[in-house]
Design a protein around this motif. Structure first.
Motif, short mmCIF file in Angstrom:
data_model
loop_
_atom_site.label_atom_id
_atom_site.label_comp_id
_atom_site.label_asym_id
_atom_site.label_seq_id
_atom_site.Cartn_x
_atom_site.Cartn_y
_atom_site.Cartn_z
N ALA A 256 26.70 2.17 33.84
CA ALA A 256 25.51 2.80 34.42
C ALA A 256 25.56 2.76 35.95
O ALA A 256 25.26 3.77 36.61
CB ALA A 256 24.26 2.09 33.91
N ASN A 257 25.94 1.64 36.51
CA ASN A 257 26.03 1.52 37.97
C ASN A 257 27.11 2.42 38.55
O ASN A 257 26.91 3.04 39.61
CB ASN A 257 26.27 0.06 38.37
CG ASN A 257 25.00 -0.77 38.33
OD1 ASN A 257 24.18 -0.74 39.26
ND2 ASN A 257 24.82 -1.52 37.26
N MET A 258 28.25 2.49 37.88
CA MET A 258 29.32 3.34 38.37
C MET A 258 28.93 4.82 38.28
O MET A 258 29.22 5.61 39.19
CB MET A 258 30.60 3.08 37.58
CG MET A 258 31.24 1.73 37.85
SD MET A 258 31.65 1.49 39.60
CE MET A 258 32.81 2.81 39.87
N ALA A 259 28.28 5.20 37.18
CA ALA A 259 27.83 6.58 37.04
C ALA A 259 26.82 6.92 38.13
O ALA A 259 26.86 8.01 38.73
CB ALA A 259 27.22 6.80 35.66
N GLY A 260 25.90 5.98 38.40
CA GLY A 260 24.93 6.19 39.47
C GLY A 260 25.60 6.32 40.82
O GLY A 260 25.22 7.18 41.64
N PHE A 261 26.61 5.50 41.06
CA PHE A 261 27.33 5.55 42.34
C PHE A 261 28.00 6.91 42.53
O PHE A 261 27.94 7.50 43.62
CB PHE A 261 28.36 4.42 42.38
CG PHE A 261 29.26 4.47 43.57
CD1 PHE A 261 28.83 4.02 44.81
CD2 PHE A 261 30.56 4.97 43.47
CE1 PHE A 261 29.66 4.08 45.92
CE2 PHE A 261 31.39 5.02 44.57
CZ PHE A 261 30.94 4.57 45.81
N VAL A 262 28.63 7.41 41.47
CA VAL A 262 29.31 8.71 41.57
C VAL A 262 28.31 9.82 41.84
O VAL A 262 28.54 10.70 42.69
CB VAL A 262 30.10 9.00 40.28
CG1 VAL A 262 30.66 10.41 40.29
CG2 VAL A 262 31.22 7.98 40.09
N LEU A 263 27.19 9.80 41.15
CA LEU A 263 26.17 10.84 41.34
C LEU A 263 25.61 10.82 42.75
O LEU A 263 25.33 11.88 43.34
CB LEU A 263 25.06 10.68 40.31
CG LEU A 263 25.43 11.02 38.86
CD1 LEU A 263 24.30 10.65 37.91
CD2 LEU A 263 25.77 12.50 38.72
#
Length: 301
Positions: free
Chosen positions: A157-164
């Motif tokens: 979830a954190n990595m997906a948020g970072f990419v977005l």
């Protein structure tokens, strides 16, 4: 007084093997058909769907066993008492009518037959085929693992948020939840990539065996670690796309990638990357014999 001719030992042995195979088909053909129907039509339980790699894994195991038939026939016939124990245990599990125990009886009975017919040498010969069968046998181990997947869910979830955020998408991350434009997306246990991870490691093991790289412990560990990392990265990208589609109102794209054939296409593409990784590993870390054949190593060097 005439004596009745005795049945030759070889014929008697082959008759026993034939009857054993017929009994296996009678007992387990309906079970295998149930597995395949559930895997292909996604009608099986979520936990058992984690073992859908068995669609290719079980035929691969049968292929290995078939290729070993000449070596199998050369092995002396010897009975190991543990074979009888495993056959008995498998029979008890099959008659229990508990789905997971019935499933596990399949690899147990196969191992028991190897020991009963050819002893320890037979078990060793068919060991890798039995391993592929065991790892493709549906059970509820994923159900026990899922509660431990929370750190992985949070990381994804954190990595997906970072990419977005890098693409200026307004997103808020709260543990395993992502908020985009008032829409909430949960990285659930089933979305944490455990199924893809299991499949990647299984297919990785198949590639290692197929190429012969499994003989090298270093190559085996290196490739399985690479397969696991590839699976995690691919799942981060998938969850990022799902969050983006859902948060921006692209429900059709979300459904296509989440539960439609787009998800299957994405998984197949990721597994294709494993083939490329194997090719790269063989190129940059060739076997010594291959290097000698290519002139990279010579006796004088």
């Amino acid at each position: 007084m005439e004596t009745q001719p005795k049945i030759p030992v070889a014929i008697e042995r082959n008759l026993f093997i034939g009857l054993a195979i017929a009994l296996l088909v009678l007992l387990y053909a309906p079970l295998l058909l149930h597995w395949y129907d559930g895997w292909l039509n996604k009608s099986i339980s979520i936990e058992h769907e984690y073992f859908s790699h068995g669609v290719i894994g079980l035929p691969f195991a049968a292929y290995i066993a078939w290729n070993n038939r000449q070596q199998w026939n050369k092995l002396p016939n010897q009975l190991h008492p543990l074979g009888g124990v495993l056959l008995g245990l498998g029979g008890v599990l099959y008659l229990s009518s508990i789905s997971d125990l019935v499933n596990l009886s399949f690899p147990i009975i196969l191992a028991g037959l190897c020991l009963w017919l050819k002893g320890i040498p037979g078990l060793k010969l068919q060991g890798i085929a039995l391993l592929f069968v065991l790892l493709a046998t549906p059970n509820y181990i994923p159900y026990l693992i899922e509660p431990l997947a929370l750190p992985l869910q949070t990381f994804i979830a954190n990595m997906a948020g970072f990419v977005l955020i890098q693409f200026n998408v307004p997103v808020t991350v709260d543990q395993i939840y992502l908020y985009v434009n008032g829409q909430i997306v949960e990285v659930a246990p089933h979305c944490a990539g455990l199924k893809m991870l299991f499949t990647s490691l299984y297919v990785g093991l198949m590639l290692l065996y197929w190429t012969g790289a499994i003989a090298s412990r270093t190559k085996t560990i290196l490739f399985l670690v690479a397969a696991a990392l590839t699976s995690v990265v691919a799942n981060i990208i998938r969850n990022t796309l799902l969050t983006l589609f859902f948060g921006t109102g692209n429900q059709a794209l979300f459904d296509w990638l989440h539960e439609g054939w787009g998800g299957d296409l994405y998984s197949a593409s990721m597994l294709g990357l494993l083939v490329i990784l194997m090719k790269l590993m063989q190129y940059y870390f060739p076997d010594q014999q291959e290097s000698e054949d290519n002139g990279q190593i010579s006796p004088e060097s």
